[in-house]
Enzyme design. Structure first.
Site, PDB file in Angstrom:
ATOM      1  N   PHE A  92       9.513  38.916 -11.928  1.00 30.78           N
ATOM      2  CA  PHE A  92       9.663  40.350 -12.186  1.00 30.78           C
ATOM      3  C   PHE A  92       9.481  40.712 -13.662  1.00 30.78           C
ATOM      4  CE2 PHE A  92      13.938  38.453 -12.294  1.00 30.78           C
ATOM      5  CZ  PHE A  92      14.434  38.912 -13.500  1.00 30.78           C
ATOM      6  N   ASN A 107      17.383  50.241 -11.762  1.00 31.72           N
ATOM      7  CA  ASN A 107      18.853  50.219 -11.675  1.00 31.72           C
ATOM      8  C   ASN A 107      19.550  50.891 -12.860  1.00 31.72           C
ATOM      9  OD1 ASN A 107      18.350  48.257 -13.552  1.00 31.72           O
ATOM     10  ND2 ASN A 107      19.415  46.609 -12.465  1.00 31.72           N
ATOM     11  N   LYS A 135      18.197  53.296 -19.164  1.00 32.89           N
ATOM     12  CA  LYS A 135      16.785  52.948 -19.032  1.00 32.89           C
ATOM     13  C   LYS A 135      15.953  54.195 -18.693  1.00 32.89           C
ATOM     14  CE  LYS A 135      17.745  48.203 -17.362  1.00 32.89           C
ATOM     15  NZ  LYS A 135      17.763  47.405 -16.104  1.00 32.89           N
ATOM     16  N   TYR A 191      14.381  41.105 -23.545  1.00 37.26           N
ATOM     17  CA  TYR A 191      14.350  40.425 -22.239  1.00 37.26           C
ATOM     18  C   TYR A 191      13.747  39.023 -22.321  1.00 37.26           C
ATOM     19  CZ  TYR A 191      15.989  44.473 -19.559  1.00 37.26           C
ATOM     20  OH  TYR A 191      16.760  45.490 -19.017  1.00 37.26           O
ATOM     21  N   HIS A 204      21.328  49.052 -18.711  1.00 35.97           N
ATOM     22  CA  HIS A 204      21.531  47.671 -19.161  1.00 35.97           C
ATOM     23  C   HIS A 204      22.882  47.616 -19.848  1.00 35.97           C
ATOM     24  CE1 HIS A 204      20.944  43.791 -21.092  1.00 35.97           C
ATOM     25  NE2 HIS A 204      21.535  44.356 -22.143  1.00 35.97           N
ATOM     26  N   GLU A 251      22.185  41.247 -28.940  1.00 35.14           N
ATOM     27  CA  GLU A 251      21.468  42.450 -28.505  1.00 35.14           C
ATOM     28  C   GLU A 251      21.729  43.643 -29.426  1.00 35.14           C
ATOM     29  OE1 GLU A 251      21.391  41.335 -23.727  1.00 35.14           O
ATOM     30  OE2 GLU A 251      22.678  42.966 -24.414  1.00 35.14           O
TER      31      GLU A 251
END
Ligand code: IDP
Ligand code: MG
Length: 151
Positions: free
Chosen positions: A57, A112, A9, A49, A115, A126
């Site tokens: 969030f 974080n 990310k 997402y 992914h 995905e």
């Protein structure tokens, strides 16, 4: 053999952790079969997402993932989906196992670093969102028999 989508990310890219994250997956024995350094459009982020739409969030997550380039990859191996999730660690870095990437390099859930697909169906879905079939390279690695137990 399984394939799984991995994203480094924007925070991982900005913090110079691309090499470290790839290195851990390589050293574990997983095989890279596709990679693309790219900006993420809002449309792509929303597709990726979709499952989180409506959560508190969600807007922040879309802003985060579209804020700077990401490195999108496909990694292959036996049980690759579980292996990569384990190497990344739990979603919340303070709950991630010591030695995992999120434990070792992150503090908060909203930054974080990575992914990774969470199941065989989501992995297929995905990978289809991020890569065209011709962008994925099926290849024989000379070390495969030493890592994958094909006998
Ligand atoms: P995962 O990335 O470990 O699969 P998910 O629950 O699928 O975790 O959530 C997707 C991403 O959304 C997380 O990696 C994280 O970046 C973000 N996220 C999840 N929960 C929160 C939260 O409570 N606050 C902020 N961001 C969150
Ligand atoms: Mg997830």
């Amino acid at each position: 053999m399984e394939r799984t989508l991995v994203l480094i990310k924007p925070d991982g890219v900005q913090r110079g952790l691309i090499g470290e994250i790839i290195s851990r997956l390589e050293k574990r024995g997983l095989k890279l079969v596709a990679a693309k350094f790219m900006s993420v459009t809002r449309d792509l982020a929303e597709k990726h997402y979709e499952i989180h739409k409506g959560k508190p969030f969600y807007e922040g997550l879309i802003n985060y993932i579209t804020s700077a380039p990401v490195l999108a990859m496909v990694w292959e191996g036996p049980l690759a989906i579980a292996a990569v999730r384990q190497t990344m660690g739990s979603t919340r870095p303070t709950e991630a196992a010591p030695g995992s990437i999120r434990h070792d390099y992150a503090l908060v859930v909203g930054r974080n670093l990575t992914h990774a697909s969470d199941g065989s169906e989501t992995a297929i879905q995905e990978i289809g969102i991020w890569f065209r079939p011709e962008e994925i390279a099926s290849w024989e690695r000379s070390s495969d028999p030493w890592i994958f137990e094909q006998n």
